[in-house]
Design a protein around this motif. Structure first.
Motif, short mmCIF file in Angstrom:
data_model
loop_
_atom_site.label_atom_id
_atom_site.label_comp_id
_atom_site.label_asym_id
_atom_site.label_seq_id
_atom_site.Cartn_x
_atom_site.Cartn_y
_atom_site.Cartn_z
N HIS B 37 0.84 -1.04 0.03
CA HIS B 37 -0.06 0.06 0.07
C HIS B 37 0.95 1.32 -0.06
N VAL B 38 0.05 2.44 -0.29
CA VAL B 38 0.83 3.72 -0.29
C VAL B 38 0.05 4.53 0.77
N GLY B 39 0.69 4.82 1.76
CA GLY B 39 0.14 5.66 3.05
C GLY B 39 0.26 7.09 3.06
N CYS B 40 1.78 7.50 2.24
CA CYS B 40 2.24 8.92 2.37
C CYS B 40 3.06 9.02 1.24
N GLN B 44 7.49 7.69 5.35
CA GLN B 44 7.27 7.65 6.79
C GLN B 44 6.28 6.62 7.28
N CYS B 45 5.38 6.26 6.43
CA CYS B 45 4.35 5.32 7.05
C CYS B 45 4.53 3.82 6.99
N GLY B 46 5.35 3.26 6.11
CA GLY B 46 5.84 2.16 6.14
C GLY B 46 4.60 1.02 5.57
N CYS B 48 4.12 0.43 2.57
CA CYS B 48 4.60 -0.04 1.32
C CYS B 48 5.66 -0.96 1.60
N LYS B 58 11.27 0.36 2.29
CA LYS B 58 9.96 1.19 2.08
C LYS B 58 9.86 1.14 0.41
N CYS B 60 8.22 2.85 -1.57
CA CYS B 60 8.12 4.16 -2.23
C CYS B 60 9.40 4.94 -2.01
S1 FES Z 1 4.27 4.88 1.38
FE1 FES Z 1 4.53 5.43 3.13
S2 FES Z 1 6.61 4.84 3.73
FE2 FES Z 1 6.30 4.32 1.64
#
Ligand code: FES
Ligand code: FES
Lengths: 792, 162
Positions: B37-40, B44-46, B48, B58, B60
């Motif tokens: 997934h893509v959360g940011c 930072q969100c991890g 991915c 990560k 991304c």
């Molecule tokens: S999408 Fe948030 S760290 Fe990769």
């Protein structure tokens, strides 16, 4: 003892399997043949006149299909984004409700206001082309501070010359004034309830797909309430009748309120897919989410508490400014009013309460409900001022609450609610016992020997959940009913499909609702499927927010089950050659009372679909029932939270040593899930109190616009939690006796934490600190207080 | 555009990627593996997190082209061969370590690497390791429990095998 898989059992969640395998179906995972991608060019200025938007170069860029501006939207005659709640102000006039356009026309009113949309073959092409759009804007002074918005001389909307959306009040003003006149002691507290960003981990996404063959639209969207979106968007924005519009919200990666609202992007992709005759997908990136998702909280309040000599509360006054942002989001107007001021009695017998709320327009992102929605603000107000009062009159923080608890039910508060049931001593006693309140002073002394300042903070919250009786909310300004619907489809061989209008975006309904049905029908949970999130499959629904799913949606399911059983009894009576009144249904069997004659649930369902031997003159074949449940009252979960912290006076760092929650949620269907909901709420409450702050500078630029600047709680920031539920007082007016648990943690924890911090640093003469209690904030507060003490 | 090839969950995949295409977009878009997934947009969100040549990354924060020829493992390849949840996944379910499930693939991929480098992590070590994975739903309490429990199960299985 709970039955296997039934009510009361900690059944593991069935939905987890697909999530854990990477097979969740989130909106951005959906793709349609021929799909195009939308990129939204948003305003970089908080307030400006929009002179011209030149899209020529962008339109000619590679892969670009169309570029849309506000003028296209106006030309097409689309409506603005509607608001779902109308507040009537204290003069009896309706709130100011300016147009909220899909794309800006003439003016931009916040950083992030959409100006143009590029639709292209790929997302990258759309984004590249957006850079070629030439926007001619004239910067205007921004209205940012809601406290000075009234007199700033600048206007967000012409309709609201002093930027006031409404000036509203609740409660007996004269009676409250009289109570203050007779008070032995008055405590005053001015504070902010900091602005937050919900930040569900899944960014919003919308995919519009128009099918010209049958003139039908489908919107895939990250929503907590697909039917509400269908209603608002279809009826108010795009003029699409319901039967031509399907709204499908598949797996949704968290909402916390921010995905309740109807957003401009949903309307845009749905409309644009017809314009270009291809599906259009828009997915927010996180930076875009920060400037386009509705924010939460953002109150500034002056509160006063009047007491007699024994610490009995005589009256409470609250004067609140609530930030609406630049436009009214779907539920925004009701949050600081009917979801906030009505909770200002809390768990206490305060006989007189008066609240005034001024809702202000500012050049910031719209603000709406975020986990708890008004109730965390009310709880924070009360629980902070009570601790300040206790500190001032030298009473223990638990004792002052005990002296004021409501103990007889039903209880009519002075702010329009009737609490049906509760036992506030039970949760307070439980939390004090579990967290060893009695032993605290020894722990404080021990910490002091290490140079640490230890503090303990209590908070006793109540919330109104299970939103809500339709007639009541209608009278208060809601433009919708707030019932819930469910269909129980018993299939011929006895398995059951349940269509619910509630929507799960992390709550685990597929598991808990199956437990409820399994319990009621006496069939194994694996024979039950829960279907949600699709307007084509579900009769109707108002969705999930305000901890209403089980209390309202679950009650609709129970009602539909009852109808199924009632019909089944008729069939069974016929087959068993008994009187219908002699048939009892238990453990999945229709039995003739007092005999061993019985038919299993599946035999009756088969008979309903193969009605060879059947009371066909009396009832129809088939076994499927729909019910709508309109709640009779709110439900009132309540609890007591104790937080213990250690502050390092050298750095201002706050360490949470313990966070203990004791809740009364009434009956509980799945204790494991309830605990998880409290954990999540605690994390968000601690986030608000300790870390998170959505900050604008004086020009209306969002300073905390990414995870680099907005401090989301990380694993290292949070403690393990101690969460317990007391035996509880079941809700008296819904069939499950449930109250709701989704928001409690976020409501109860912020004041507990701040009370603990203040308790830790009160030695410096400190009696308040605003949220978030970051190291810098605590350190500065200590420094200022020490300087003041030294000067005195 | 360049053609790149990588081994993903043991199978070879090829696809086209621009120089600027991120690994996560390649995995989701080109390979259709949407469990990552893509959360940011600031790494930072991890959400991915995948494994690249055995290490959690990560996805991304790397370009797809930079992973040409790499061995990639994503959440879709984690389960046991018979389709059942592996020990770590099962522990997440057992301990209610997920709610909306959006952060979960990244959590599982991160935590599985932790258990490779530290078979018996303490609570503090787990929290420290997972600070690059944001979960907005669970408050982490049950995620920590799940990882500890998986570690214990794995240790038990290893002992039994000896
Ligand atoms: S999408 Fe948030 S760290 Fe990769
Ligand atoms: S389970 Fe929802 S973000 Fe972690």
């Amino acid at each position: 003892m709970p039955k296997d898989g039934g009510i009361g059992a900690s059944v593991v969640r069935r939905e987890d399997t697909r999530f854990l395998k990477g097979k969740g179906r989130y909106t951005d995972d959906m793709n349609r043949p021929g799909q195009t991608y939308a990129y939204i060019l948003r305003s970089s200025l908080a307030h400006a006149t929009l002179n011209n938007v030149d899209t020529a170069a962008a339109s000619a860029a590679p892969g670009v299909i169309r570029v849309f501006t506000g003028e296209d939207i106006t030309a097409a005659g689309l409506g603005g984004v509607p608001c779902g709640w109308q507040i009537t102000d204290k003069h009896g006039d309706p709130m100011k409700e300016p147009l909220h356009p899909i794309l800006a026309v003439g003016k931009v009113r916040h950083v992030g206001d959409p100006i143009a949309v590029v639709v292209a073959e790929t997302y990258e092409q759309a984004r590249d082309a957006a850079e070629l759009i030439d926007v001619d804007m004239t910067d205007l002074p921004a209205v940012v501070n809601m406290r000075t918005a009234e007199t700033s001389g600048h206007q967000v909307h012409e309709e609201a010359p002093d930027n006031v959306c409404y000036d509203w009040e609740l409660g007996d003003k004269e009676g409250t004034d009289a109570a203050f006149a007779n008070a032995h002691h008055i405590t005053t507290l001015e504070f902010i309830n900091n602005r937050l960003v919900a930040n569900p981990m899944e960014p919003r996404c919308a995919l519009g797909d128009y099918d010209e063959n049958d003139e039908h639209y489908t919107l895939y969207t990250t929503s907590q309430n697909p039917h509400v979106i269908r209603l608002l968007m279809g009826a108010f924005v795009l003029n699409i009748p319901e039967h031509k519009l399907r709204v499908y919200a598949p797996d949704v990666g968290g909402g916390f309120g921010s995905k309740i609202y109807h957003y401009a992007e949903e309307a845009f992709v749905t409309w644009a897919s017809k314009q270009i005759r291809r599906p259009v997908k828009w997915t927010a990136d996180r930076s875009e989410a920060f400037i386009s998702d509705a924010h939460g909280r953002d109150h500034v309040t002056k509160a006063e508490l009047a007491m007699d000599a024994e610490g009995k509360f005589l009256g409470l006054r609250a004067d609140t400014y609530a930030n609406m942002g630049a436009y009214l989001s779907t539920f925004a107007p009701c949050v600081p009013t009917w979801l906030h001021a009505t909770l200002l009695a809390g768990q206490y017998t305060t006989p007189m309460v008066h609240a005034r709320v001024r809702a202000m327009f500012t050049n910031t992102v719209p603000v709406d409900a975020y986990r708890g929605a008004g109730r965390p603000e009310a709880t924070y107000l009360l629980e902070r001022i009570i601790n300040k009062a206790a500190q001032e009159i030298g009473l223990d923080q638990a004792e002052i609450r005990r002296r004021n608890f409501i103990r007889t039910f039903p209880y009519d508060t002075p702010v329009a609610l009737q609490y049906d049931t509760g036992d506030y001593d039970a949760t307070l006693n439980a939390v004090m016992e579990t967290a060893d309140y009695a032993g605290f002073e020894a722990r404080r002394a021990e910490a002091a020997s290490r140079g640490k300042l230890r503090g303990i903070g209590l908070s006793c919250y109540i919330e109104a959940c299970g939103i809500a009786p339709s007639a009541l909310v209608g009278a208060l300004g809601a433009r919708a009913g707030l019932y819930e619907a469910a269909t129980i489809r018993v299939n011929p061989t006895g398995s059951v499909s349940v269509m619910t209008g509630a929507h799960s975006h992390g709550q685990g309904h597929e598991t808990t609702f199956a437990q409820v049905v399994s319990d009621a029908l006496g069939i194994p949970a694996d024979q039950i499927e829960i279907i949600h999130g699709d307007t084509d499959k579900i009769p109707f629904g108002m969705g999930t927010y305000g901890s209403r799913s089980l209390a309202v949606g679950g009650s609709a399911i129970v009602k539909a089950v009852d109808k199924v059983v009632a019909k089944g009894k008729k069939i069974a009576a016929h087959l068993l050659e008994a009187a219908e009144s002699d048939i009892i249904f238990e453990d999945g069997q229709y039995k003739v009372a007092g005999t061993d004659k019985a038919k299993a649930f599946a035999e009756i369902s088969l008979a309903a679909y193969v009605p060879h031997n059947y009371p066909i003159d009396e009832i129809e074949p088939g076994l499927e029932e729909t019910a709508f449940y309109d709640p009779k009252n709110f439900t009132y979960p309540a609890g007591s939270y104790l937080c213990e912290v250690e502050v390092d006076p050298e750095t201002g760092k706050v360490e949470i040593v313990a966070m203990t929650a004791s809740d009364d949620f009434g009956n509980i269907v799945n204790p494991m899930i309830v605990e998880g909901q409290v954990h999540g709420g605690l994390a968000q409450g601690i986030g608000q109190a300790l870390l998170e702050n959505c900050a604008y500078d004086e020009h209306g630029q969002l300073v905390s616009g990414s995870f680099m600047d907005y401090a989301m709680p990380l694993a290292v920031d949070l403690p393990n939690f101690v969460v317990e539920t007391v035996e509880g007082t079941p809700c008296t007016h819904n069939p499950l006796g449930v109250k709701g648990c989704g928001e409690a943690g976020a409501i109860g924890s912020p004041p507990a934490l701040i009370n603990a911090v203040v308790d830790a640093i009160k030695g410096y003469g400190i009696d308040h600190i605003d949220m978030p209690a970051t190291s810098l904030n605590v350190w500065t507060t200590i420094q200022n207080a020490s300087a003041k003490q030294a000067a005195e | 555009m360049a053609k790149i090839t990588m081994t993903v969950n043991g199978k070879e995949h090829s696809g086209e990627a621009e120089g600027r295409t991120l690994l996560v977009d390649f995995i989701r878009g080109e390979l259709g593996l949407t469990g990552t997934h893509v959360g940011c947009d600031t790494s930072q969100c991890g959400a991915c997190v995948v494994h690249v040549n055995g290490e959690s990354v990560k996805s991304c924060s790397v370009f797809a082209q930079a992973c040409d020829g790499a061995q990639i493992a994503t959440i879709e390849g984690v389960q046991n061969n018979d389709g059942t949840l592996n020990v770590l996944q099962a522990a997440f379910q057992e301990h209610h370590g997920l709610q909306c499930g959006f952060c979960t693939p990244g959590m599982v991929m991160s935590a599985s690497e932790l258990l490779k480098v530290n078979a018996a992590p303490s609570e503090a070590e787990i929290r420290e390791w997972l600070k690059g994975n944001i979960c907005r739903c669970t408050g982490y309490h049950n995620i920590v429990k799940a990882v500890q429990s998986a570690a214990a199960t794995m240790a038990g299985a290893a002992q039994a095998a000896e």
